[in-house]
Scaffold this motif. Structure first.
Motif, PDB file in Angstrom:
ATOM      1  N   ASP A 159      -3.285  -2.505  -3.073  1.00  0.00           N
ATOM      2  CA  ASP A 159      -4.029  -2.793  -1.844  1.00  0.00           C
ATOM      3  C   ASP A 159      -4.483  -4.254  -1.872  1.00  0.00           C
ATOM      4  O   ASP A 159      -5.198  -4.652  -2.794  1.00  0.00           O
ATOM      5  CB  ASP A 159      -5.245  -1.846  -1.769  1.00  0.00           C
ATOM      6  CG  ASP A 159      -6.000  -1.963  -0.469  1.00  0.00           C
ATOM      7  OD1 ASP A 159      -6.732  -1.012  -0.131  1.00  0.00           O
ATOM      8  OD2 ASP A 159      -5.874  -3.011   0.206  1.00  0.00           O
TER       9      ASP A 159
ATOM     10  N   LEU B 149       0.846  -1.202   0.000  1.00  0.00           N
ATOM     11  CA  LEU B 149       0.000   0.000   0.000  1.00  0.00           C
ATOM     12  C   LEU B 149       0.882   1.253   0.000  1.00  0.00           C
ATOM     13  O   LEU B 149       0.570   2.264  -0.597  1.00  0.00           O
ATOM     14  CB  LEU B 149      -0.883  -0.026   1.256  1.00  0.00           C
ATOM     15  CG  LEU B 149      -2.123   0.855   1.303  1.00  0.00           C
ATOM     16  CD1 LEU B 149      -3.072   0.505   0.164  1.00  0.00           C
ATOM     17  CD2 LEU B 149      -2.842   0.689   2.645  1.00  0.00           C
ATOM     18  N   HIS B 150       1.986   1.135   0.734  1.00  0.00           N
ATOM     19  CA  HIS B 150       2.883   2.287   0.871  1.00  0.00           C
ATOM     20  C   HIS B 150       4.265   1.911   0.366  1.00  0.00           C
ATOM     21  O   HIS B 150       4.954   1.113   0.991  1.00  0.00           O
ATOM     22  CB  HIS B 150       2.983   2.707   2.340  1.00  0.00           C
ATOM     23  CG  HIS B 150       1.651   2.946   2.990  1.00  0.00           C
ATOM     24  ND1 HIS B 150       0.775   3.921   2.569  1.00  0.00           N
ATOM     25  CD2 HIS B 150       1.024   2.299   4.015  1.00  0.00           C
ATOM     26  CE1 HIS B 150      -0.316   3.879   3.313  1.00  0.00           C
ATOM     27  NE2 HIS B 150      -0.212   2.920   4.185  1.00  0.00           N
TER      28      HIS B 150
ATOM     29  N   GLN C  56       2.489  -0.392  -6.283  1.00  0.00           N
ATOM     30  CA  GLN C  56       1.665   0.209  -5.231  1.00  0.00           C
ATOM     31  C   GLN C  56       0.271  -0.377  -5.371  1.00  0.00           C
ATOM     32  O   GLN C  56      -0.349  -0.282  -6.437  1.00  0.00           O
ATOM     33  CB  GLN C  56       1.623   1.732  -5.391  1.00  0.00           C
ATOM     34  CG  GLN C  56       1.119   2.488  -4.171  1.00  0.00           C
ATOM     35  CD  GLN C  56      -0.403   2.465  -4.045  1.00  0.00           C
ATOM     36  OE1 GLN C  56      -1.094   2.406  -5.060  1.00  0.00           O
ATOM     37  NE2 GLN C  56      -0.912   2.475  -2.822  1.00  0.00           N
TER      38      GLN C  56
END
Ligand SMILES: NC(=O)C1=CN([C@@H]2O[C@H](COP(=O)(O)OP(=O)(O)OC[C@H]3O[C@@H](n4cnc5c(N)ncnc54)[C@H](O)[C@@H]3O)[C@@H](O)[C@H]2O)C=CC1
Ligand SMILES: C[C@@H](CO)CCC[C@@H](C)[C@H]1CC[C@H]2[C@@H]3[C@H](O)CC4=CC(=O)CC[C@]4(C)[C@H]3CC[C@]12C
Length: 342
Positions: free
Chosen positions: A39, A17-18, A37
């Motif tokens: 999720d 995510l980061h 990047q």
């Protein structure tokens, strides 16, 4: 560590995510490093990232026992996210999946039963109410139950789960927070946990090494390793959570006051409950998430240590970093933090 220790690696994909600047440093060698990047709660993003991968090491997770995230979010990331990873492996034909589980899948349980130098076969009543351990237990169950499912192309999915105890080392935010708490208190920390309560700890480098090794051996010994769980362990000493931290924070200038807890447990629990109430009252205005809450106090006060060699027996794991090396590396990291206090 994969780049350093896996000679057959052709591409390393980091899905998170980061993403951070640290990823750029990885992109200097011969192996292609692809930063994605994304999720894990978004199945299509996971499937796109997994497509064509030979092995997936699923270590993403929402590690929250401080009330920062809702139980729904913790479940969505840790459980649904893991289900998305499994389905991505099945749909795209990836045959090997390693999952970073946790000691918390086992305990300490809600009854405060000690788990004293237990192993993967030690009987223990795993009973959880808190969203984090519940989510890790559900996710681990999904991973182990997926072992043997047919992936696209007809081959069996081979899965296993690694259960680190309390991870410490460079980047450990809790250690960092405790260090700054001690600095704010004039270089002192005040004992709240009896020294007799052992809490298992393992150095992050040895956890990483166990992941690299099992990812390699899962391909060679699918019948033995598939569907198995392994505690992550090394030669870090058996100590209370606070005394262990002082092995690192002591040389960084902090002192632990009190040979025994300065306050009785009931008073500490009262303060923990007060913190939980304040967190609830303040939530519409700000996030108040102190270290001390009813869950963390109960965890810290319940012995949970492992003594096992299953990983050594099954895939030849030996810690890569000695206790001295692990301790010195962590001390160096804490010392380097000075000046970056929040
Ligand atoms: N910290 C500890 O003492 C222990 C941690 N573990 C497990 O180790 C794993 C790594 O945890 P830590 O390194 O401690 O925490 P961390 O917070 O440093 O690492 C978690 C990573 O997952 C990523 N992530 C979070 N939500 C995501 C999402 N929705 N999609 C994609 N990426 C997402 C975060 O950005 C972060 O890079 C977790 O699965 C945790 O449950 C297990 C035992 C002990
Ligand atoms: C009450 C305080 C007085 O000093 C001490 C509070 C310590 C707690 C913040 C920690 C005690 C035990 C830790 C947990 C344990 O190491 C197991 C874990 C496994 C994971 O998968 C994630 C982290 C954690 C839950 C870890 C979190 C911090 C403690 C509760």
């Amino acid at each position: 560590m994969l780049l350093q220790r896996e000679p057959r690696l052709r591409e390393l994909r980091v899905f998170d995510l980061h993403l951070g600047p640290w990823l750029e440093e990885l992109q200097t060698g011969p192996v292609q490093v692809t930063a994605i990047q994304g999720d894990v709660t978004q199945a299509h993003e996971v499937t796109a990232a997994v497509a064509g991968a030979h092995v997936v090491i699923h270590t993403a997770g929402l590690v929250d026992v401080f009330g920062r995230a809702s139980s729904e979010t913790i479940h969505e990331v840790n459980v649904q996210g893991t289900q998305n990873v499994i389905e991505a492996c099945v749909q795209t034909g990836t045959q090997f999946l390693v999952y970073t589980s946790s000691m918390e899948v086992v305990g300490p349980n809600i009854k405060g039963h000690p788990f004293y130098r237990g192993n993967e076969d030690t009987p223990y009543e795993a009973a959880h109410r808190h969203p984090y351990p519940r989510s890790k237990a559900l996710a681990e169950q999904l991973v182990l139950e997926a072992n043997g499912r047919k992936v696209h192309g007809g081959l069996p999915l081979v899965t296993c789960a690694l259960r680190p105890t309390g991870i410490y080392g460079e980047g450990h935010q809790i250690m960092r927070d405790i260090y700054y708490q001690g600095q704010r208190l004039g270089g002192r920390l005040f004992r709240a946990i009896p020294a007799s309560v052992e809490h298992g700890r393992v150095y992050v480098g040895n956890v990483a090494w166990m992941h690299v090794l099992v990812a390699r051996e899962l391909q060679q010994q699918a019948a033995l390793l598939g569907g198995q769980v392994y505690f992550c362990y090394d030669s870090s000493p058996y100590k209370s959570y606070e005394d262990f931290n002082m092995e690192i924070l002591g040389p960084c200038g902090l002192r632990l006051v009190g040979a025994r807890p300065l306050l009785p447990y009931w008073l500490l629990m009262f303060l923990a409950l007060l913190n939980a109430l304040l967190q609830w009252l303040l939530r519409p205005l700000l996030l108040y998430a102190p270290l001390l809450n009813p869950y963390t106090l109960a965890m810290a006060n319940t012995t949970f240590t492992v003594s096992t060699n299953k990983a050594q027996r099954h895939f030849g794991y030996e810690p890569l970093f000695s206790w001295e090396d692990s301790r010195n590396r962590t001390i160096r990291w804490v010392r380097a933090m000075d000046g970056s206090a929040p």
